[in-house]
Design a protein around this motif. Structure first.
Motif, PDB file in Angstrom:
ATOM      1  N   LEU A  15     -18.865   7.317   7.787  1.00  0.00           N
ATOM      2  CA  LEU A  15     -18.632   6.261   7.754  1.00  0.00           C
ATOM      3  C   LEU A  15     -16.925   5.598   7.778  1.00  0.00           C
ATOM      4  O   LEU A  15     -16.183   4.713   8.259  1.00  0.00           O
ATOM      5  N   PHE A  16     -16.235   6.513   7.007  1.00  0.00           N
ATOM      6  CA  PHE A  16     -14.881   6.481   6.518  1.00  0.00           C
ATOM      7  C   PHE A  16     -14.573   6.693   7.806  1.00  0.00           C
ATOM      8  O   PHE A  16     -13.205   5.874   7.343  1.00  0.00           O
ATOM      9  N   ALA A  17     -14.897   7.765   8.287  1.00  0.00           N
ATOM     10  CA  ALA A  17     -13.479   7.674   9.985  1.00  0.00           C
ATOM     11  C   ALA A  17     -13.847   5.557  10.556  1.00  0.00           C
ATOM     12  O   ALA A  17     -13.487   5.816  10.917  1.00  0.00           O
ATOM     13  N   ASN A  18     -15.207   5.865  10.894  1.00  0.00           N
ATOM     14  CA  ASN A  18     -15.546   4.913  11.123  1.00  0.00           C
ATOM     15  C   ASN A  18     -14.587   3.002  11.216  1.00  0.00           C
ATOM     16  O   ASN A  18     -14.501   2.095  11.804  1.00  0.00           O
ATOM     17  N   PHE A  19     -14.499   3.814   9.821  1.00  0.00           N
ATOM     18  CA  PHE A  19     -13.754   2.007   9.224  1.00  0.00           C
ATOM     19  C   PHE A  19     -12.665   2.564   8.775  1.00  0.00           C
ATOM     20  O   PHE A  19     -11.472   2.339   8.900  1.00  0.00           O
ATOM     21  N   GLY A  20     -11.519   3.285   9.955  1.00  0.00           N
ATOM     22  CA  GLY A  20     -10.184   3.764  10.289  1.00  0.00           C
ATOM     23  C   GLY A  20      -9.723   4.714   9.393  1.00  0.00           C
ATOM     24  O   GLY A  20      -8.309   4.919   9.352  1.00  0.00           O
ATOM     25  N   PHE A  21     -10.126   5.130   8.390  1.00  0.00           N
ATOM     26  CA  PHE A  21      -9.305   5.864   7.368  1.00  0.00           C
ATOM     27  C   PHE A  21      -9.293   7.319   8.533  1.00  0.00           C
ATOM     28  O   PHE A  21      -9.881   7.587   9.121  1.00  0.00           O
ATOM     29  N   LEU A  42      -9.267  14.751   2.357  1.00  0.00           N
ATOM     30  CA  LEU A  42      -8.470  13.921   1.746  1.00  0.00           C
ATOM     31  C   LEU A  42      -8.214  12.592   3.033  1.00  0.00           C
ATOM     32  O   LEU A  42      -7.882  13.336   4.005  1.00  0.00           O
ATOM     33  N   PHE A  43      -9.185  11.375   2.655  1.00  0.00           N
ATOM     34  CA  PHE A  43      -9.222  10.259   3.420  1.00  0.00           C
ATOM     35  C   PHE A  43      -8.011   9.176   3.032  1.00  0.00           C
ATOM     36  O   PHE A  43      -8.020   8.889   2.009  1.00  0.00           O
ATOM     37  N   GLN A  44      -7.304   8.824   3.882  1.00  0.00           N
ATOM     38  CA  GLN A  44      -6.466   7.724   3.735  1.00  0.00           C
ATOM     39  C   GLN A  44      -6.401   6.661   4.738  1.00  0.00           C
ATOM     40  O   GLN A  44      -7.013   6.601   5.787  1.00  0.00           O
ATOM     41  N   LEU A  45      -6.320   5.827   4.537  1.00  0.00           N
ATOM     42  CA  LEU A  45      -6.241   4.921   4.614  1.00  0.00           C
ATOM     43  C   LEU A  45      -5.152   4.220   4.946  1.00  0.00           C
ATOM     44  O   LEU A  45      -4.348   3.589   4.336  1.00  0.00           O
ATOM     45  N   ILE A  46      -4.497   3.907   6.301  1.00  0.00           N
ATOM     46  CA  ILE A  46      -3.022   3.877   6.681  1.00  0.00           C
ATOM     47  C   ILE A  46      -3.183   1.953   6.040  1.00  0.00           C
ATOM     48  O   ILE A  46      -3.556   1.817   7.203  1.00  0.00           O
ATOM     49  N   ASN A  47      -2.231   2.137   5.867  1.00  0.00           N
ATOM     50  CA  ASN A  47      -1.655   0.203   5.649  1.00  0.00           C
ATOM     51  C   ASN A  47      -0.951  -0.092   7.046  1.00  0.00           C
ATOM     52  O   ASN A  47       0.203   0.161   7.481  1.00  0.00           O
ATOM     53  N   HIS A  48      -1.493  -0.859   8.406  1.00  0.00           N
ATOM     54  CA  HIS A  48      -0.826  -0.882   9.398  1.00  0.00           C
ATOM     55  C   HIS A  48      -0.026  -1.852   9.938  1.00  0.00           C
ATOM     56  O   HIS A  48       1.068  -2.940  10.900  1.00  0.00           O
ATOM     57  N   LEU A  49      -0.083  -2.947   8.714  1.00  0.00           N
ATOM     58  CA  LEU A  49       0.266  -4.484   8.431  1.00  0.00           C
ATOM     59  C   LEU A  49       1.795  -4.300   8.612  1.00  0.00           C
ATOM     60  O   LEU A  49       2.543  -3.712   7.613  1.00  0.00           O
ATOM     61  N   LYS A  50       2.916  -5.391   8.886  1.00  0.00           N
ATOM     62  CA  LYS A  50       4.593  -5.000   9.441  1.00  0.00           C
ATOM     63  C   LYS A  50       4.486  -5.517   7.396  1.00  0.00           C
ATOM     64  O   LYS A  50       3.838  -6.786   6.857  1.00  0.00           O
ATOM     65  N   TYR A  51       5.794  -5.152   6.914  1.00  0.00           N
ATOM     66  CA  TYR A  51       6.043  -6.209   5.185  1.00  0.00           C
ATOM     67  C   TYR A  51       6.167  -7.097   5.943  1.00  0.00           C
ATOM     68  O   TYR A  51       6.862  -7.511   6.971  1.00  0.00           O
ATOM     69  N   ILE A  52       6.058  -8.355   4.025  1.00  0.00           N
ATOM     70  CA  ILE A  52       6.527  -9.801   4.953  1.00  0.00           C
ATOM     71  C   ILE A  52       7.451 -10.354   3.625  1.00  0.00           C
ATOM     72  O   ILE A  52       7.365  -9.364   2.250  1.00  0.00           O
ATOM     73  N   TYR A  53       8.378 -10.383   4.198  1.00  0.00           N
ATOM     74  CA  TYR A  53       9.810 -10.728   3.571  1.00  0.00           C
ATOM     75  C   TYR A  53      10.050 -12.496   3.306  1.00  0.00           C
ATOM     76  O   TYR A  53       9.904 -13.353   3.550  1.00  0.00           O
ATOM     77  N   PHE A  54       9.533 -12.191   1.754  1.00  0.00           N
ATOM     78  CA  PHE A  54      10.221 -13.526   1.553  1.00  0.00           C
ATOM     79  C   PHE A  54      11.439 -14.331   0.981  1.00  0.00           C
ATOM     80  O   PHE A  54      11.961 -13.562   0.147  1.00  0.00           O
ATOM     81  N   GLU A  55      12.303 -15.224   1.694  1.00  0.00           N
ATOM     82  CA  GLU A  55      12.969 -15.846   1.422  1.00  0.00           C
ATOM     83  C   GLU A  55      12.637 -17.130  -0.318  1.00  0.00           C
ATOM     84  O   GLU A  55      12.574 -17.682   0.043  1.00  0.00           O
ATOM     85  N   PHE A  56      13.385 -16.666  -1.207  1.00  0.00           N
ATOM     86  CA  PHE A  56      13.856 -17.842  -2.363  1.00  0.00           C
ATOM     87  C   PHE A  56      15.012 -18.834  -2.190  1.00  0.00           C
ATOM     88  O   PHE A  56      16.246 -18.209  -1.941  1.00  0.00           O
TER      89      PHE A  56
END
Length: 56
Positions: A15-21, A42-56
């Motif tokens: 199940l966890f492997a099928n969800f990308g862990f 030990l399974f880990q879900l690696i976040n592949h999203l790029k970091y989003i930088y905000f300018e204020f």
């Protein structure tokens, strides 16, 4: 996110492997259950999203 799963729990492992862990490693003789030591995966879900930088 991470999950620790008993090595004998094939349904949860699939199940966890099928969800990308990803299998990060095995903790040998980690849990004492019914007088026997059992391995834990030990399974880990690696976040592949790029970091989003905000300018204020």
């Amino acid at each position: 996110m991470y999950a620790n799963i008993d090595l004998d729990n094939k349904a949860s492992l699939a199940l966890f492997a099928n969800f990308g862990f990803q299998n990060i490693g095995i903790k040998k003789q980690w849990n004492l259950i019914d007088g026997k030591y059992k391995d834990e995966v030990l399974f880990q879900l690696i976040n592949h999203l790029k970091y989003i930088y905000f300018e204020f």
